[in-house]
Write a protein that holds these residues in place. Structure first.
Motif, short mmCIF file in Angstrom:
data_model
loop_
_atom_site.label_atom_id
_atom_site.label_comp_id
_atom_site.label_asym_id
_atom_site.label_seq_id
_atom_site.Cartn_x
_atom_site.Cartn_y
_atom_site.Cartn_z
N ASN A 97 4.13 -1.87 8.22
CA ASN A 97 3.68 -2.97 7.57
C ASN A 97 3.70 -2.83 6.05
O ASN A 97 3.59 -1.62 5.62
N THR A 98 3.63 -3.51 5.29
CA THR A 98 3.68 -3.58 3.70
C THR A 98 2.23 -3.50 3.28
O THR A 98 1.80 -2.84 2.27
N GLY A 99 1.50 -4.22 3.96
CA GLY A 99 -0.36 -4.20 3.53
C GLY A 99 -0.34 -4.83 2.18
O GLY A 99 -1.24 -4.41 1.52
N ASP A 148 -10.74 -1.07 8.90
CA ASP A 148 -9.45 -1.08 9.98
C ASP A 148 -10.11 -0.74 11.20
O ASP A 148 -9.74 -1.19 12.38
N ALA A 158 -3.09 -1.03 12.65
CA ALA A 158 -1.92 -0.33 11.78
C ALA A 158 -1.99 0.91 11.03
O ALA A 158 -0.98 1.31 10.63
N GLY A 159 -3.29 1.21 10.93
CA GLY A 159 -3.65 2.50 10.12
C GLY A 159 -3.57 3.82 10.55
O GLY A 159 -3.67 4.87 9.61
N ILE A 206 0.80 -1.31 -0.03
CA ILE A 206 -0.09 -0.10 0.12
C ILE A 206 0.89 1.24 0.05
O ILE A 206 0.19 2.51 -0.13
N ALA A 234 -7.07 0.74 2.28
CA ALA A 234 -6.15 1.18 3.31
C ALA A 234 -6.48 2.17 4.04
O ALA A 234 -6.88 3.31 3.47
N ASN A 235 -6.16 2.62 5.25
CA ASN A 235 -6.21 3.57 5.88
C ASN A 235 -5.30 4.37 5.57
O ASN A 235 -3.89 4.19 5.93
N ILE A 262 -4.03 -5.87 1.24
CA ILE A 262 -5.23 -4.77 0.83
C ILE A 262 -4.74 -3.77 0.01
O ILE A 262 -5.31 -2.65 -0.41
P1 ADP Z 1 3.79 -7.20 7.07
O1 ADP Z 1 4.15 -6.08 6.37
O2 ADP Z 1 4.46 -7.56 8.26
O3 ADP Z 1 3.10 -8.26 6.00
P2 ADP Z 1 1.02 -6.55 6.92
O4 ADP Z 1 1.03 -5.86 5.64
O5 ADP Z 1 0.31 -8.25 6.78
O6 ADP Z 1 2.22 -6.82 7.72
O7 ADP Z 1 0.06 -5.78 7.91
C1 ADP Z 1 -0.57 -6.47 9.21
C2 ADP Z 1 -2.02 -6.29 9.27
O8 ADP Z 1 -2.26 -4.82 9.33
C3 ADP Z 1 -2.67 -6.57 7.95
O9 ADP Z 1 -3.79 -6.99 8.61
C4 ADP Z 1 -2.80 -5.18 7.20
O10 ADP Z 1 -3.99 -5.48 6.45
C5 ADP Z 1 -3.02 -4.32 8.30
N1 ADP Z 1 -2.72 -3.03 7.75
C6 ADP Z 1 -1.47 -2.43 7.75
N2 ADP Z 1 -1.25 -1.18 7.25
C7 ADP Z 1 -2.56 -0.76 7.07
C8 ADP Z 1 -3.49 0.38 6.76
N3 ADP Z 1 -2.75 1.37 6.48
N4 ADP Z 1 -4.78 0.25 6.74
C9 ADP Z 1 -5.42 -0.78 7.27
N5 ADP Z 1 -4.95 -2.11 7.65
C10 ADP Z 1 -3.53 -1.76 7.55
#
Ligand code: ADP
Ligand code: MG
Length: 348
Positions: free
Chosen positions: A273-275, A325, A252-253, A26, A284-285, A278
């Motif tokens: 997070n990479t997200g 989220d 996380a958002g 994201i 994404a937030n 989503i």
């Molecule tokens: P990683 O980068 O360690 O793989 P993830 O990308 O899986 O982590 O993020 C962890 C969780 O947080 C996931 O469920 C992801 O969808 C959520 N998340 C992270 N950033 C955002 C955001 N900006 N808005 C909504 N959800 C988010």
């Protein structure tokens, strides 16, 4: 030693140029929202976009990013994908922090009144060592089936991060620093980190210092978070504790984190997070990255634009325009549009 904040370099006419690392998942879409909001609000900042390829076989792109940050002093960053499970391949995220000597990560965790969360009125600052500890990435298989991983704690870096925490407390009227560790098991490494924080604490008689084992800290954070003021900890415990507190506040958002060294600063979403799951879905937030951008504006001295955007973000959250989220229905686009509407109202 008095900690002096890094001085961002101004460009001609008071504009700043900032390195922008969109990263993966994201990251790129969130950066586009930042650019849109900045140009809408008339923020005097230009971005130098730098792509880092996690699959490159050399470090050309990484070196270029580092050169750009050295030149601009400041960067806004999305999370870069970490390549494979090969040993010895340094995570680009870790490499950047180490190369630029960004030895402290600061996450200011404050509750939003408009967000439903497990606890209200939380205000905790997490000060995390950001360049060593469990992230030394010195792993090897000594004999088949036996893997060793080295955790590196140095007195120099333990002292710098402890000093940062106590200076932060002093500057911001904070009352207590809690060193979080596992020195009962890791007697030498965490023992050194704890011992140095105790020594530094002696120079700050007005600030209470205590310490807590990492496992108990997680339990205490979930059941009674209001006892914490500033948490000072090593790299991996800091990552865990940051995620626990972000989870308590709404996930996380929302929150943004800062990576400081003596010369450079990188701003990014707090939980890094990479997200990927989503990405590209308009769900994404966008708040965490926008908060990182606001922190960056404050750091650059653009107070007017920092407050303008911050107020618009807070109004948007408190009026209940929430992405999934946070339990809402809004798309990323709707959140950003609402923020821009508040910017317009405030500057009319
Ligand atoms: P990683 O980068 O360690 O793989 P993830 O990308 O899986 O982590 O993020 C962890 C969780 O947080 C996931 O469920 C992801 O969808 C959520 N998340 C992270 N950033 C955002 C955001 N900006 N808005 C909504 N959800 C988010
Ligand atoms: Mg992650």
């Amino acid at each position: 030693i008095k900690k002096v904040m890094p001085i961002p370099k101004a460009h001609y006419g008071g504009r700043h140029t900032v390195t922008l690392l969109p990263g993966a998942g994201i990251g790129p879409e969130l950066m586009n929202y930042v650019k849109e909001v900045f140009s809408y609000a008339g923020v005097p900042v230009d971005f130098e976009d730098v792509e880092i390829d996690p699959n490159a076989n050399d470090n050309v792109d990484l070196d270029y990013a580092i050169t750009s940050i050295r030149r601009n002093g400041v960067a806004l960053k999305g999370n870069i994908e970490t390549r494979s499970t090969e040993a010895g391949v340094l995570s680009r995220n870790v490499a950047l922090r180490n190369e630029l000597d960004l030895y402290v990560n600061v996450l200011h965790c404050v509750s939003y009144p408009g967000v439903n969360s497990r606890h209200k009125n939380i205000d905790i600052v997490i000060v995390r060592q950001n360049t060593e500890g469990e992230y030394a990435m010195l792993e090897h298989e000594s004999v088949k089936g036996v893997v060793e991983s080295m955790k590196v704690i140095t007195s120099v870096n333990s002292e710098r991060v402890a000093r940062y925490a106590f200076e932060y407390a002093k500057r911001n009227g904070r009352k207590k620093v809690t060193t979080v560790h596992k020195a009962n098991i890791m007697k030498l490494s965490d023992g050194l980190f704890l011992e140095i924080s105790r020594r530094v604490a002696k120079d700050y008689p007005d600030i209470t210092h205590n310490n807590m084992i990492i496992d108990n800290t997680c339990m205490q954070l979930v059941s009674n978070p209001h006892q914490f003021d500033i948490i000072l900890t090593t790299n991996l415990y800091g990552a865990i504790v940051s995620n626990v507190v972000c989870g308590l506040l709404g996930g996380a958002g929302l929150l943004a984190g800062k990576n400081f060294g003596d010369h450079y600063t990188i701003f990014e979403p707090g939980t890094r997070n990479t997200g990927t799951g989503i990405a590209g879905k308009n769900i994404a937030n966008p708040i965490a990255m926008l908060n990182a951008a606001v922190d960056m504006l404050r750091h650059l001295g653009h107070k007017y634009h920092a407050s303008l955007i911050q107020n618009a973000i807070n109004k948007t959250i408190n009026q209940g325009v929430h992405t999934r989220d946070l339990g809402g229905q809004a798309t990323s686009r709707e959140v950003v549009d609402t923020i821009m509407k508040h910017i317009k109202t405030a500057s009319d």
